[in-house]
Write an enzyme that holds these catalytic residues in place. Sequence first.
Site, PDB file in Angstrom:
ATOM      1  N   ALA A  55      -6.224 -11.619  -5.241  1.00  0.00           N
ATOM      2  CA  ALA A  55      -6.045 -10.164  -5.293  1.00  0.00           C
ATOM      3  C   ALA A  55      -4.565  -9.847  -5.427  1.00  0.00           C
ATOM      4  CB  ALA A  55      -6.614  -9.511  -4.041  1.00  0.00           C
ATOM      5  N   CYS A  89      -6.389  -1.483   0.452  1.00  0.00           N
ATOM      6  CA  CYS A  89      -5.701  -2.742   0.138  1.00  0.00           C
ATOM      7  C   CYS A  89      -4.795  -3.250   1.271  1.00  0.00           C
ATOM      8  CB  CYS A  89      -4.860  -2.527  -1.120  1.00  0.00           C
ATOM      9  SG  CYS A  89      -3.922  -3.987  -1.581  1.00  0.00           S
ATOM     10  N   GLU A 124      -3.187 -11.048  -9.626  1.00  0.00           N
ATOM     11  CA  GLU A 124      -3.478 -10.351 -10.879  1.00  0.00           C
ATOM     12  C   GLU A 124      -3.070  -8.876 -10.843  1.00  0.00           C
ATOM     13  OE1 GLU A 124      -7.478  -9.825 -12.041  1.00  0.00           O
ATOM     14  OE2 GLU A 124      -6.962  -9.802 -14.156  1.00  0.00           O
ATOM     15  N   GLU A 181       7.161  -5.350  -4.045  1.00  0.00           N
ATOM     16  CA  GLU A 181       7.362  -6.148  -5.266  1.00  0.00           C
ATOM     17  C   GLU A 181       7.691  -5.252  -6.454  1.00  0.00           C
ATOM     18  OE1 GLU A 181       4.353  -9.912  -4.365  1.00  0.00           O
ATOM     19  OE2 GLU A 181       3.854  -8.482  -5.928  1.00  0.00           O
ATOM     20  N   SER A 218      -0.870  -7.378  -9.001  1.00  0.00           N
ATOM     21  CA  SER A 218       0.579  -7.164  -8.947  1.00  0.00           C
ATOM     22  C   SER A 218       1.222  -7.465 -10.297  1.00  0.00           C
ATOM     23  CB  SER A 218       1.214  -8.041  -7.867  1.00  0.00           C
ATOM     24  OG  SER A 218       0.623  -7.743  -6.639  1.00  0.00           O
TER      25      SER A 218
HETATM   26  C1  HEM Z   1       0.633  -7.682  -3.182  1.00  0.00           C
HETATM   27  C2  HEM Z   1      -0.404  -8.314  -3.207  1.00  0.00           C
HETATM   28  C3  HEM Z   1      -1.800  -7.846  -2.834  1.00  0.00           C
HETATM   29  C4  HEM Z   1      -2.593  -8.414  -1.892  1.00  0.00           C
HETATM   30  C5  HEM Z   1      -2.245  -9.594  -0.991  1.00  0.00           C
HETATM   31  C6  HEM Z   1      -3.843  -7.678  -1.883  1.00  0.00           C
HETATM   32  C7  HEM Z   1      -4.913  -7.963  -1.068  1.00  0.00           C
HETATM   33  C8  HEM Z   1      -6.045  -7.208  -0.949  1.00  0.00           C
HETATM   34  C9  HEM Z   1      -7.142  -7.518  -0.077  1.00  0.00           C
HETATM   35  C10 HEM Z   1      -7.214  -8.738   0.846  1.00  0.00           C
HETATM   36  C11 HEM Z   1      -8.065  -6.544  -0.228  1.00  0.00           C
HETATM   37  C12 HEM Z   1      -9.421  -6.451   0.494  1.00  0.00           C
HETATM   38  C13 HEM Z   1      -9.314  -5.518   1.658  1.00  0.00           C
HETATM   39  C14 HEM Z   1     -10.627  -5.297   2.345  1.00  0.00           C
HETATM   40  O1  HEM Z   1     -11.705  -5.442   1.728  1.00  0.00           O
HETATM   41  O2  HEM Z   1     -10.613  -4.952   3.543  1.00  0.00           O
HETATM   42  C15 HEM Z   1      -7.557  -5.603  -1.196  1.00  0.00           C
HETATM   43  C16 HEM Z   1      -8.217  -4.478  -1.600  1.00  0.00           C
HETATM   44  C17 HEM Z   1      -7.785  -3.716  -2.642  1.00  0.00           C
HETATM   45  N1  HEM Z   1      -6.619  -3.866  -3.367  1.00  0.00           N
HETATM   46 FE1  HEM Z   1      -5.153  -5.196  -3.037  1.00  0.00          FE
HETATM   47  N2  HEM Z   1      -3.800  -6.686  -2.832  1.00  0.00           N
HETATM   48  C18 HEM Z   1      -2.562  -6.752  -3.446  1.00  0.00           C
HETATM   49  C19 HEM Z   1      -2.109  -5.953  -4.464  1.00  0.00           C
HETATM   50  C20 HEM Z   1      -2.822  -4.921  -5.002  1.00  0.00           C
HETATM   51  C21 HEM Z   1      -2.364  -4.077  -6.088  1.00  0.00           C
HETATM   52  C22 HEM Z   1      -1.040  -4.230  -6.833  1.00  0.00           C
HETATM   53  C23 HEM Z   1      -3.348  -3.161  -6.311  1.00  0.00           C
HETATM   54  C24 HEM Z   1      -3.380  -2.049  -7.308  1.00  0.00           C
HETATM   55  C25 HEM Z   1      -2.361  -1.256  -7.506  1.00  0.00           C
HETATM   56  C26 HEM Z   1      -4.430  -3.416  -5.373  1.00  0.00           C
HETATM   57  C27 HEM Z   1      -5.597  -2.679  -5.270  1.00  0.00           C
HETATM   58  C28 HEM Z   1      -6.589  -2.890  -4.340  1.00  0.00           C
HETATM   59  C29 HEM Z   1      -7.781  -2.063  -4.232  1.00  0.00           C
HETATM   60  C30 HEM Z   1      -8.156  -0.894  -5.129  1.00  0.00           C
HETATM   61  C31 HEM Z   1      -8.537  -2.575  -3.167  1.00  0.00           C
HETATM   62  C32 HEM Z   1      -9.867  -2.028  -2.643  1.00  0.00           C
HETATM   63  C33 HEM Z   1     -11.031  -2.638  -3.390  1.00  0.00           C
HETATM   64  C34 HEM Z   1     -12.365  -2.028  -2.970  1.00  0.00           C
HETATM   65  O3  HEM Z   1     -12.429  -1.047  -2.224  1.00  0.00           O
HETATM   66  O4  HEM Z   1     -13.403  -2.567  -3.441  1.00  0.00           O
HETATM   67  N3  HEM Z   1      -4.071  -4.494  -4.595  1.00  0.00           N
HETATM   68  N4  HEM Z   1      -6.320  -6.029  -1.635  1.00  0.00           N
END
Ligand code: HEM
Length: 355
Positions: free
Chosen positions: A219, A302, A222, A311, A224
């Site tokens: 997550a 997220c 891609e 970043e 980021s």
């Molecule tokens: C920097 C690194 C990142 C990490 C380590 C990360 C990690 C995660 C993780 C572990 C989740 C799951 C949370 C959960 O279900 O409780 C999540 C959800 C999410 N992340 Fe990230 N993420 C990153 C960057 C991003 C970026 C750049 C975006 C978009 C701008 C993004 C958009 C989202 C979204 C939309 C969800 C919710 C998905 C859903 O509700 O089905 N993430 N992220």
Amino acid sequence: MAVLGGFAGGERVSPRREKGEAALLKITLPDGSEAWLVTEYEDVRAGLADPRLSLSKDNATSRYTGFKLPPALDRNLLNLDPPDHTRLRRLVGGAFTAHRVARMRDKVGAIADKLLGDVSGTVDLMAAYATPLPVITISDLLGAPADRIGDFRAWTDALITQGSRDAVANMYRFMLDLIAAKRADPGDDLISAMIAARDGDDRLSEDELLSLAFLILWAGYENSVHLIGNSILHTLTHGPTDIEELLRVANPNLHAIRRFPIDDIDIGGQTIPKGQTVLLDIQSANESAAKHLSFGAGIHYCVGAPLARLELEIALDRLFGTFPEVSLAVSPDALVWRDSIRSRGLLALPVTLTA
Ligand code: HEM
């Protein structure tokens, strides 16, 4: 019925809401299954936080396939509902702290400087900068040895672009070894912190650790990469703007946010039967409002948002600080976008660098 496509020439070819059109679109996914695309900001926001919309594929009656992962990796936060999600999220939250992210600031700056020190003339910024920056950062955060980062990158690419089973198997073995190494010799990294994480008597099992490490890597990689790439492009074509506006317009998630209703549910005046695929279209939501849902909302918000913001801020500051005259080397129409329903990102971003 519309078939969901990717991006072409920077324009969305996928369905979007024109004035007077329904807020909900029935579409066919590339795997042949049908889905409901939710496009209005308020509907998407409500959908993200609605406990009747499950993330678990066990609640799907559609033929939706999505990614096929080994069982241990499949039970990750993004496929789980409460109460399983609640306890995992609490444990990972205790390890992935704001303090840990803030400590990454200097490291991310150093990674950006190193990458920019290696480039000059005309260069593809996706390959030289937007891709390596997050993958080196996330590998460092997890505690992966520096000499394995190349493998990491190759597997993640193969997994994301071709759904490669070999890549999953290699990554799986790599993560198992890494967790074993951190158990024997803990360090100042996220995997060691997750191994040590406790909530009362509760702690993460081996499979849970594995799936969390995998999810964070994947997550965090891609999304980021493409947030940075899209944001650089937006800055080059529209001039500088603030991070929140970039998150709105350069959001890398297209139609990836899928849910399965556990009961018949009403969205945008339409009843969606239990078990059918619902896609929450963050991109359309962002386009229809002056604010964004790029990090989601509700209990799955997220985990990596603070790191992603950090970043992005550093990537832009260092790039435009080092090369104030950077410009696109091709016309925006000639840029090639990934053909993916999940990810909105550039295949290459050719620029000319002038210090
Ligand atoms: C920097 C690194 C990142 C990490 C380590 C990360 C990690 C995660 C993780 C572990 C989740 C799951 C949370 C959960 O279900 O409780 C999540 C959800 C999410 N992340 Fe990230 N993420 C990153 C960057 C991003 C970026 C750049 C975006 C978009 C701008 C993004 C958009 C989202 C979204 C939309 C969800 C919710 C998905 C859903 O509700 O089905 N993430 N992220």
